[in-house]
Each structure stands twice: as C-alpha cells, then as structure tokens.
Design a protein around this motif. Structure first.
Motif, PDB file in Angstrom:
ATOM      1  N   LYS A 164     -16.902 -11.735 -13.977  1.00  0.00           N
ATOM      2  CA  LYS A 164     -16.516 -12.691 -12.940  1.00  0.00           C
ATOM      3  C   LYS A 164     -16.304 -14.079 -13.537  1.00  0.00           C
ATOM      4  CE  LYS A 164     -19.066 -10.094  -9.429  1.00  0.00           C
ATOM      5  NZ  LYS A 164     -19.653  -9.066 -10.299  1.00  0.00           N
ATOM      6  N   GLY A 165     -15.904 -15.032 -12.688  1.00  0.00           N
ATOM      7  CA  GLY A 165     -15.734 -16.406 -13.145  1.00  0.00           C
ATOM      8  C   GLY A 165     -14.661 -16.568 -14.206  1.00  0.00           C
ATOM      9  N   GLY A 166     -13.591 -15.756 -14.128  1.00  0.00           N
ATOM     10  CA  GLY A 166     -12.487 -15.864 -15.077  1.00  0.00           C
ATOM     11  C   GLY A 166     -12.600 -14.974 -16.291  1.00  0.00           C
ATOM     12  N   ARG A 167     -13.700 -14.270 -16.436  1.00  0.00           N
ATOM     13  CA  ARG A 167     -13.909 -13.479 -17.650  1.00  0.00           C
ATOM     14  C   ARG A 167     -12.978 -12.271 -17.736  1.00  0.00           C
ATOM     15  NH1 ARG A 167     -18.717 -15.671 -15.982  1.00  0.00           N
ATOM     16  NH2 ARG A 167     -19.931 -16.793 -17.572  1.00  0.00           N
ATOM     17  N   LEU A 168     -12.546 -11.735 -16.591  1.00  0.00           N
ATOM     18  CA  LEU A 168     -11.581 -10.634 -16.625  1.00  0.00           C
ATOM     19  C   LEU A 168     -10.249 -11.110 -17.187  1.00  0.00           C
ATOM     20  CD1 LEU A 168     -10.673  -7.756 -15.967  1.00  0.00           C
ATOM     21  CD2 LEU A 168     -10.200  -8.508 -13.623  1.00  0.00           C
ATOM     22  N   ALA A 169      -9.783 -12.278 -16.760  1.00  0.00           N
ATOM     23  CA  ALA A 169      -8.525 -12.822 -17.279  1.00  0.00           C
ATOM     24  C   ALA A 169      -8.627 -13.118 -18.770  1.00  0.00           C
ATOM     25  CB  ALA A 169      -8.149 -14.088 -16.514  1.00  0.00           C
ATOM     26  N   LEU A 170      -9.758 -13.634 -19.210  1.00  0.00           N
ATOM     27  CA  LEU A 170      -9.942 -13.911 -20.637  1.00  0.00           C
ATOM     28  C   LEU A 170      -9.917 -12.610 -21.441  1.00  0.00           C
ATOM     29  CD1 LEU A 170     -12.716 -16.653 -20.435  1.00  0.00           C
ATOM     30  CD2 LEU A 170     -10.320 -16.987 -21.088  1.00  0.00           C
ATOM     31  N   ALA A 171     -10.477 -11.539 -20.884  1.00  0.00           N
ATOM     32  CA  ALA A 171     -10.476 -10.247 -21.571  1.00  0.00           C
ATOM     33  C   ALA A 171      -9.066  -9.678 -21.684  1.00  0.00           C
ATOM     34  CB  ALA A 171     -11.376  -9.257 -20.837  1.00  0.00           C
ATOM     35  N   ALA A 172      -8.171 -10.044 -20.754  1.00  0.00           N
ATOM     36  CA  ALA A 172      -6.802  -9.518 -20.757  1.00  0.00           C
ATOM     37  C   ALA A 172      -5.869 -10.291 -21.686  1.00  0.00           C
ATOM     38  CB  ALA A 172      -6.235  -9.537 -19.344  1.00  0.00           C
ATOM     39  N   ALA A 173      -6.239 -11.467 -22.116  1.00  0.00           N
ATOM     40  CA  ALA A 173      -5.376 -12.285 -22.971  1.00  0.00           C
ATOM     41  C   ALA A 173      -4.997 -11.505 -24.231  1.00  0.00           C
ATOM     42  CB  ALA A 173      -6.096 -13.577 -23.336  1.00  0.00           C
ATOM     43  N   PRO A 174      -3.737 -11.682 -24.723  1.00  0.00           N
ATOM     44  CA  PRO A 174      -2.722 -12.660 -24.310  1.00  0.00           C
ATOM     45  C   PRO A 174      -1.756 -12.176 -23.228  1.00  0.00           C
ATOM     46  CG  PRO A 174      -1.976 -11.562 -26.274  1.00  0.00           C
ATOM     47  CD  PRO A 174      -3.326 -10.971 -25.957  1.00  0.00           C
ATOM     48  N   ALA A 175      -2.075 -11.071 -22.548  1.00  0.00           N
ATOM     49  CA  ALA A 175      -1.201 -10.584 -21.488  1.00  0.00           C
ATOM     50  C   ALA A 175      -1.158 -11.590 -20.336  1.00  0.00           C
ATOM     51  CB  ALA A 175      -1.687  -9.231 -20.976  1.00  0.00           C
ATOM     52  N   ARG A 176      -0.038 -11.600 -19.605  1.00  0.00           N
ATOM     53  CA  ARG A 176       0.054 -12.426 -18.415  1.00  0.00           C
ATOM     54  C   ARG A 176      -0.747 -11.763 -17.297  1.00  0.00           C
ATOM     55  NH1 ARG A 176       5.319 -13.124 -14.478  1.00  0.00           N
ATOM     56  NH2 ARG A 176       4.450 -14.760 -13.135  1.00  0.00           N
ATOM     57  N   VAL A 177      -1.501 -12.552 -16.537  1.00  0.00           N
ATOM     58  CA  VAL A 177      -2.287 -12.038 -15.425  1.00  0.00           C
ATOM     59  C   VAL A 177      -1.767 -12.671 -14.133  1.00  0.00           C
ATOM     60  CG1 VAL A 177      -4.570 -11.849 -14.376  1.00  0.00           C
ATOM     61  CG2 VAL A 177      -4.337 -11.736 -16.870  1.00  0.00           C
ATOM     62  N   VAL A 178      -1.377 -11.829 -13.187  1.00  0.00           N
ATOM     63  CA  VAL A 178      -0.985 -12.283 -11.852  1.00  0.00           C
ATOM     64  C   VAL A 178      -1.958 -11.667 -10.865  1.00  0.00           C
ATOM     65  CG1 VAL A 178       0.777 -12.238 -10.057  1.00  0.00           C
ATOM     66  CG2 VAL A 178       1.440 -12.550 -12.450  1.00  0.00           C
ATOM     67  N   THR A 179      -2.587 -12.508 -10.068  1.00  0.00           N
ATOM     68  CA  THR A 179      -3.562 -12.043  -9.085  1.00  0.00           C
ATOM     69  C   THR A 179      -2.949 -12.052  -7.693  1.00  0.00           C
ATOM     70  OG1 THR A 179      -5.356 -12.982 -10.410  1.00  0.00           O
ATOM     71  CG2 THR A 179      -5.855 -12.431  -8.119  1.00  0.00           C
ATOM     72  N   LEU A 180      -3.066 -10.932  -6.996  1.00  0.00           N
ATOM     73  CA  LEU A 180      -2.724 -10.835  -5.579  1.00  0.00           C
ATOM     74  C   LEU A 180      -4.041 -10.691  -4.828  1.00  0.00           C
ATOM     75  CD1 LEU A 180       0.329  -8.375  -5.648  1.00  0.00           C
ATOM     76  CD2 LEU A 180       0.296 -10.856  -5.973  1.00  0.00           C
ATOM     77  N   ALA A 181      -4.320 -11.611  -3.910  1.00  0.00           N
ATOM     78  CA  ALA A 181      -5.642 -11.656  -3.302  1.00  0.00           C
ATOM     79  C   ALA A 181      -5.576 -11.676  -1.786  1.00  0.00           C
ATOM     80  CB  ALA A 181      -6.406 -12.887  -3.795  1.00  0.00           C
ATOM     81  N   ILE A 182      -6.564 -11.058  -1.179  1.00  0.00           N
ATOM     82  CA  ILE A 182      -6.828 -11.163   0.253  1.00  0.00           C
ATOM     83  C   ILE A 182      -8.119 -11.949   0.392  1.00  0.00           C
ATOM     84  CG2 ILE A 182      -7.404  -9.899   2.355  1.00  0.00           C
ATOM     85  CD1 ILE A 182      -5.663  -7.614   1.391  1.00  0.00           C
ATOM     86  N   SER A 183      -8.052 -13.087   1.066  1.00  0.00           N
ATOM     87  CA  SER A 183      -9.210 -13.967   1.149  1.00  0.00           C
ATOM     88  C   SER A 183     -10.157 -13.546   2.271  1.00  0.00           C
ATOM     89  CB  SER A 183      -8.768 -15.407   1.389  1.00  0.00           C
ATOM     90  OG  SER A 183      -9.890 -16.239   1.663  1.00  0.00           O
ATOM     91  N   ASP A 184     -11.441 -13.527   1.938  1.00  0.00           N
ATOM     92  CA  ASP A 184     -12.478 -13.302   2.944  1.00  0.00           C
ATOM     93  C   ASP A 184     -13.489 -14.436   2.950  1.00  0.00           C
ATOM     94  OD1 ASP A 184     -13.685 -12.720   0.459  1.00  0.00           O
ATOM     95  OD2 ASP A 184     -15.162 -11.423   1.429  1.00  0.00           O
ATOM     96  N   VAL A 185     -13.126 -15.593   2.391  1.00  0.00           N
ATOM     97  CA  VAL A 185     -14.099 -16.671   2.240  1.00  0.00           C
ATOM     98  C   VAL A 185     -13.613 -17.940   2.932  1.00  0.00           C
ATOM     99  CG1 VAL A 185     -14.958 -15.756   0.057  1.00  0.00           C
ATOM    100  CG2 VAL A 185     -13.128 -17.439   0.028  1.00  0.00           C
ATOM    101  N   PRO A 186     -14.538 -18.739   3.445  1.00  0.00           N
ATOM    102  CA  PRO A 186     -14.155 -20.016   4.037  1.00  0.00           C
ATOM    103  C   PRO A 186     -13.442 -20.904   3.026  1.00  0.00           C
ATOM    104  CG  PRO A 186     -16.413 -19.449   4.633  1.00  0.00           C
ATOM    105  CD  PRO A 186     -15.977 -18.461   3.599  1.00  0.00           C
ATOM    106  N   GLY A 187     -12.281 -21.410   3.398  1.00  0.00           N
ATOM    107  CA  GLY A 187     -11.534 -22.294   2.513  1.00  0.00           C
ATOM    108  C   GLY A 187     -10.626 -21.593   1.533  1.00  0.00           C
ATOM    109  N   ASP A 188     -10.688 -20.258   1.459  1.00  0.00           N
ATOM    110  CA  ASP A 188      -9.806 -19.470   0.583  1.00  0.00           C
ATOM    111  C   ASP A 188      -9.927 -19.875  -0.885  1.00  0.00           C
ATOM    112  OD1 ASP A 188      -8.870 -18.329   2.956  1.00  0.00           O
ATOM    113  OD2 ASP A 188      -7.232 -19.777   3.119  1.00  0.00           O
ATOM    114  N   ASP A 189     -11.111 -20.298  -1.312  1.00  0.00           N
ATOM    115  CA  ASP A 189     -11.323 -20.716  -2.700  1.00  0.00           C
ATOM    116  C   ASP A 189     -11.183 -19.506  -3.622  1.00  0.00           C
ATOM    117  OD1 ASP A 189     -12.161 -21.672  -5.144  1.00  0.00           O
ATOM    118  OD2 ASP A 189     -14.100 -22.419  -4.435  1.00  0.00           O
TER     119      ASP A 189
END
Length: 414
Positions: A164-189
């Motif tokens: 979590k906290g960006g570690r999945l994206a760091l593990a995927a580097a140098p590939a491009r990462v595009v996230t498609l998300a459904i928000s369930d949190v206040p403020g959509d953070d």
C-alpha cells in the motif's frame, strides 16, 4: 411521486448503485493500448466486476485481481482470487504476493492497469517486514472497534504494508501504471481508496504516536514498533489516477430520479463522517426543520447524503448491527414518530459485516418496535440495530452489488 414512500426510496438506492456499475462506467476511462504488454491487477469489492468490464473492451489481457468472498464474477483470462474482509486472511496475503509477482519484470513499453475499489486494504495484504498476518489481523480488529475515521485507519494500514501507500506502483516500475478507481471514501482521496497502492504517500513518515495511544495495550508489539519508528519517505512519482465512480456521482443519480417524480432533492454532502448515532440526531433536526418551516428546502423533499460514519463500541459486548442501521435507529428515536421516511444502506450491499445493505424507517417504526416488545433506545445503546430491523422486516438485502461508493442515505419528507 409514487404513493409508496418505500418504493420511492428503493428507486433512489437502485439509481445510486447503478450509477457506479463498472459495466456502465469503466470503458470510457481506459487509456490507449501500449506497444508492450498489458497486465491487469486489482483489489477491492468491485475488482472482479471491473476486470470483467476491462475484458469486454480488451479481451486478450491477462492479470490477477482479488475481491471479497462472494463477489467474484466469471472472467476469461484475468484470474480472480477471493479473500476475507474486513479482517484479512491467508488468501489476502497470497493475493498480494501474486499481484506483486504479476507486475515484476515489466519494461517501459508495458502497461499495468490497476483496478482499485473499497475493501482493497484488507483483501490485498502484504505485511511489512517484521509483521505477521496475525499481527495485521489484530490491528484491523482494533481499528474497526476504535471508532477512528477511515483516513486514520488507512494511514495505519499504509505504514504496516509492503504493497500500500504507492508500493505497488514502485514494484511495477518502469512500466506505466494507470489506475481506474471506484471511490468509497469521504473526499475521494486516492491515498485512502484501498490505502492507495498506486499513489505516492507524502505522509509515509508522519508521527503516528497518537494513533498508537488510541489503539492501546492490545496493539501487537511489532506493529507498535513500526508505527512509532521514524519511517523513511518513499520515492515520489506521478500517478495516472482515473476515478470512474464516486459517492457524489451516486447522490446526483438519485437526485435525478427524485426530480423526475416531483420531489426536491437536497444533497447535504458526500463526505459525512462521525458517530452514526450522532449523525442520525443531526439529520433528524434538519428533517424537522423541513417539516415545520420548509427550510432548507420545501416539501416534498428528500435529503441525500453519503460518506462513512463510524460506531464506537466501547467495553460492552455489542449486538448485531452496522453503521447504517445504527444511523437509522438513532434517526427514528430522534424523530419520535414524525412523518418522515428514510433509507440508509451501504452501496456494496453489506452494512459492516452483516448480510444486509441497510434498512428503512417510517413514522411507525418506534410503535411497531414497541408492539414487538423492543425498546428502541435500549437497542440503540446496545448497538443491536440489525436485530430490531430484522424483527420488523425492514432490512434491505441486496446481496453483493459488485460496486462500492460507500454509504447512501435518503430522508423523505412529504
């Protein structure tokens, strides 16, 4: 408006859920196909439904996603793993390992499509070095009983995770990462949705001593040490993050249905937090103002809101219930039989850990409870709202909806 207020409220709830269906929303957010490979990974209650929506557009892709037990749907080439929620299990750690393996060894021409939705924090669990799965499970139970807002819960989960906290994206580097998300949190953070596995966490080194104190002596020692340690900040990176559904979109969809039936909708907010019972009392005050004064909106009107309230259990052994049924029971108690109908439910179909999405109340709820030998105020104090609504036949049971834009509340004043 239909003469049946319950039917009207059900129609609003269905509209909110349908607006967040990945089959309706995902395709228009897909990026261009890369020159290299496409690897699909994902975690959350909607991960399997999102994977199926990707396959409808790109049938040749492969990958692996994890979703809650009972939330899987058939897919052709993307593997679906089921795991436990809200407390992780062995499948949660196995899924995290498989996902990290899937994104390793990729190149700059490859694309990782990350499908993220609520529930991903528990479903994709990779304990930080020094922690065990049992440690993570104990921490999750403490967080769920603490009454802490979801933002605080996710801050703890990011610190204790290897994904979590960006570690999945760091593990995927140098590939491009595009996230498609459904928000369930206040403020959509993005950092809070499934604890942000693909977005940089600027709070990675934040002081969490206040949270440690709140969680108390039952906190596992290994987790305590990690939460109190001076954590090093993670490397910064740019995230391509695309929100395909969110709480406000669901409230707006419900508002359109209300207008079409001649009822004035008033959206009070999509990020309402705090104690569920306190929120019920506050909403009762607003509903009474509409009844008596036509303010802040004239009748017939429906007050719409979303977000995620909490229920602080305390030392007593709780009964059965979730934050939405607790909200409704508090609302009914505060209204004292006023001519108001309401529905509250979790759009994923599961209110807390129960088999109901939520429930309905009306002007007769307290009288019917009394006739059934139930003291609504005592039930509320014992956090046993599910049992009361079950006895009255007022629970809403949708089953898994395969999406999740958090709680939906509608209060109808005619």
């Amino acid at each position: 408006m239909t003469s049946d207020p319950r039917e009207f409220l059900h129609a609003l709830f269905r509209a909110a859920i349908d607006s967040a269906d990945p089959a309706r929303t995902l395709a228009r957010h897909l990026p261009e196909r890369p020159r290299g490979r496409v690897v699909v990974v994902g975690a959350g209650k909607s991960a399997a439904a999102m994977a199926r929506a990707v396959e409808a557009e790109w049938p040749d892709v492969t990958g692996v996603v994890v979703t809650r037990y009972g939330h899987a749907v058939p897919t052709r080439r993307i593997e679906v793993i089921e795991a436990a929620h809200p407390v992780p299990d062995a499948n949660s750690t196995m899924a995290a390992a498989r996902i990290l393996q899937a994104v390793s060894g990729l190149g700059p021409d490859d694309l990782v499509l990350a499908l993220i939705s609520g529930g991903g924090s528990a479903l994709m669990t990779a304990p930080a070095p020094g922690l065990t799965l049992e440690d993570k499970m104990r921490v999750n139970r403490l967080l769920l009983a603490s009454g802490a807002p979801i933002s605080v819960m996710n801050r703890v989960r990011r610190r204790l995770s290897a994904v979590k906290g960006g570690r999945l994206a760091l593990a995927a580097a140098p590939a491009r990462v595009v996230t498609l998300a459904i928000s369930d949190v206040p403020g959509d953070d993005p950092r809070a949705i499934a604890s942000g596995p693909t977005v940089h966490d600027p709070e990675a080194g934040a002081d969490l001593s206040d949270v440690v104190a709140q969680l108390g002596a039952d906190l596992p020692e290994a987790a305590r040490a990690l939460l109190l340690a001076q954590a090093a900040p993670l490397p910064a990176f740019q995230a391509d993050y695309r929100l395909i559904a969110a709480p406000l979109m669901a409230l707006q969809a419900a508002a359109e249905v209300a207008r079409a039936q001649g009822v004035s909708p008033l959206i009070l907010g999509d990020a309402i937090e705090g104690e569920a019972s306190a929120a019920g009392h506050i909403m009762a005050g607003i509903a009474q103002s509409v009844l008596r004064h036509g303010l802040p909106v004239a009748r017939p009107a429906v007050l719409l809101s979303g977000g995620e309230t909490t229920v602080t259990i305390g030392a007593q052994k709780p009964g059965r219930g979730g934050r939405n049924t607790e909200f409704l029971l508090a609302l009914a108690v505060a209204l004292e039989g006023a001519n108001v109908h309401a529905l509250a439910g979790d759009t994923d179909g599961i209110d807390g850990s129960e088999d109901a999405a939520g429930a309905l109340i009306g002007p007769d709820t307290l009288a019917r409870a009394q006739a059934a030998g139930l003291d609504a105020r005592a039930v509320l104090a014992g956090h046993d709202s599910y049992s009361l609504f079950d006895a009255l036949g007022d629970l809403i049971k949708t089953g898994p909806t395969l999406t999740n834009v958090n709680d939906f509340r509608a209060i109808l004043i005619r």
